[in-house]
Design an enzyme around this catalytic site. Structure first.
Site, PDB file in Angstrom:
ATOM      1  N   CYS A 173      17.821  11.788  59.153  1.00 55.52           N
ATOM      2  CA  CYS A 173      16.912  11.271  58.124  1.00 55.52           C
ATOM      3  C   CYS A 173      17.727  10.371  57.212  1.00 55.52           C
ATOM      4  O   CYS A 173      18.763  10.800  56.679  1.00 55.52           O
ATOM      5  CB  CYS A 173      16.299  12.430  57.339  1.00 55.52           C
ATOM      6  SG  CYS A 173      15.374  11.936  55.858  1.00 55.52           S
ATOM      7  N   CYS A 212      14.395   3.843  59.960  1.00 62.01           N
ATOM      8  CA  CYS A 212      13.853   5.192  59.805  1.00 62.01           C
ATOM      9  C   CYS A 212      13.811   5.802  61.193  1.00 62.01           C
ATOM     10  O   CYS A 212      13.433   5.120  62.166  1.00 62.01           O
ATOM     11  CB  CYS A 212      12.460   5.142  59.184  1.00 62.01           C
ATOM     12  SG  CYS A 212      11.587   6.741  59.190  1.00 62.01           S
TER      13      CYS A 212
END
Length: 275
Positions: free
Chosen positions: A74, A185
């Site tokens: 992440c 992402c």
């Protein structure tokens, strides 16, 4: 020698793109996937919340099942919690960063797009990466608040990706004439085919998954593990834990990625088993 144990952590399903890369590079590994989907997405959370939850949940997971490497799949958590996590545990930790350096090496026209979350495109850390590795490039940043939610719903089988809306999200890249796009992402590699269909003129799509997998392999080898060529039975992901409900259809989605799970559990750490 026993197979290496790797813990992969994210706030949602995006880290599965990284887990898939790890399984490809380290086929002997046994993976535990922990998703803090109760607080998804981390980009909307205060930094103190992200730090405290990352540290607490990873320590709980390690107490229940030790790992040889922890991967923070992440971008938000890697940026704000990595230092604190490394101080809190004795296990090597690998984080993810937007792949600005390899993108700059690939771009021919020196026009690069960054598709990321709003939190990532605003972080000073990104400015530092651009200044260090892509100072001669024009970088078009797109941080859309809904894209990760669309992907989560798509993975659950609740809805198709909204094609027209996705076209509008990507329009700045068309206008800028980028030849390379960084997927900033970990959710975004999961819809790479849809992105490529929208922007066929883009020559290079770059993410951090393979680099994270190679770094993880390096750390394992430094600890005495051999590379190994056999898969860990039929389930590269042996456990998938979610702090909220288990996403509908996640077992089938994992299988589609080649990441068949032996166990799915929701409302973790209460370990409510999925039906």
């Amino acid at each position: 020698m026993r197979p290496p144990e790797i813990l992969v952590f994210d706030s949602g399903v995006g880290g599965l793109s990284v887990a898939q890369c790890i399984a490809g590079v380290i086929p002997a590994a046994r993976l535990t996937y922990v998703a803090d989907n109760l607080c998804f997405p981390y980009g909307d959370q205060p930094e103190a919340v992200v730090v405290s939850r990352c540290v607490a949940l990873i320590r709980q997971s390690l107490a229940a099942k030790p790992a040889d490497v922890v991967v923070i799949a992440c971008n938000t958590a890697s940026t704000v919690a990595l230092t604190f996590l490394r101080q809190a545990i004795d296990v090597p930790v690998v984080g993810v960063v937007p792949a600005i350096k390899p993108a700059a090496a690939l771009s021919v026209n020196r026009r690069i797009g960054l598709l990321a979350t709003p939190a990532t495109v605003r972080r000073p850390y990104l400015d530092g990466l651009i200044a260090e590795f892509a100072s001669d490039c024009t970088l078009e940043r797109v941080g859309h608040p809904d894209l990760v939610h669309w992907i989560e719903a798509w993975v659950r089988g609740e809805s198709d990706l909204p094609g027209k809306a996705l076209e509008r999200v990507l329009q700045p890249f068309r206008d800028a004439g980028v030849d390379t796009i960084v997927l900033g992402c970990t959710h975004y590699p999961l819809i790479l085919a849809a992105l490529q269909a929208q922007l066929p003129e883009v020559r290079h799509w770059v993410d951090s998954g393979e680099a994270v997998a190679r770094r993880t392999l390096h750390l394992l080898q430094a600890s005495g593990f051999c590379q190994g060529g056999e898969k860990a039975g039929a389930a590269p992901v042996v456990t998938a834990l979610f702090t909220g409900e288990v996403p509908a259809g996640i077992g089938d989605y994992l299988a589609g990625l080649g990441l068949v799970s032996e166990r799915l559990a929701g409302n973790w750490p209460a370990f409510t088993e999925a039906v």
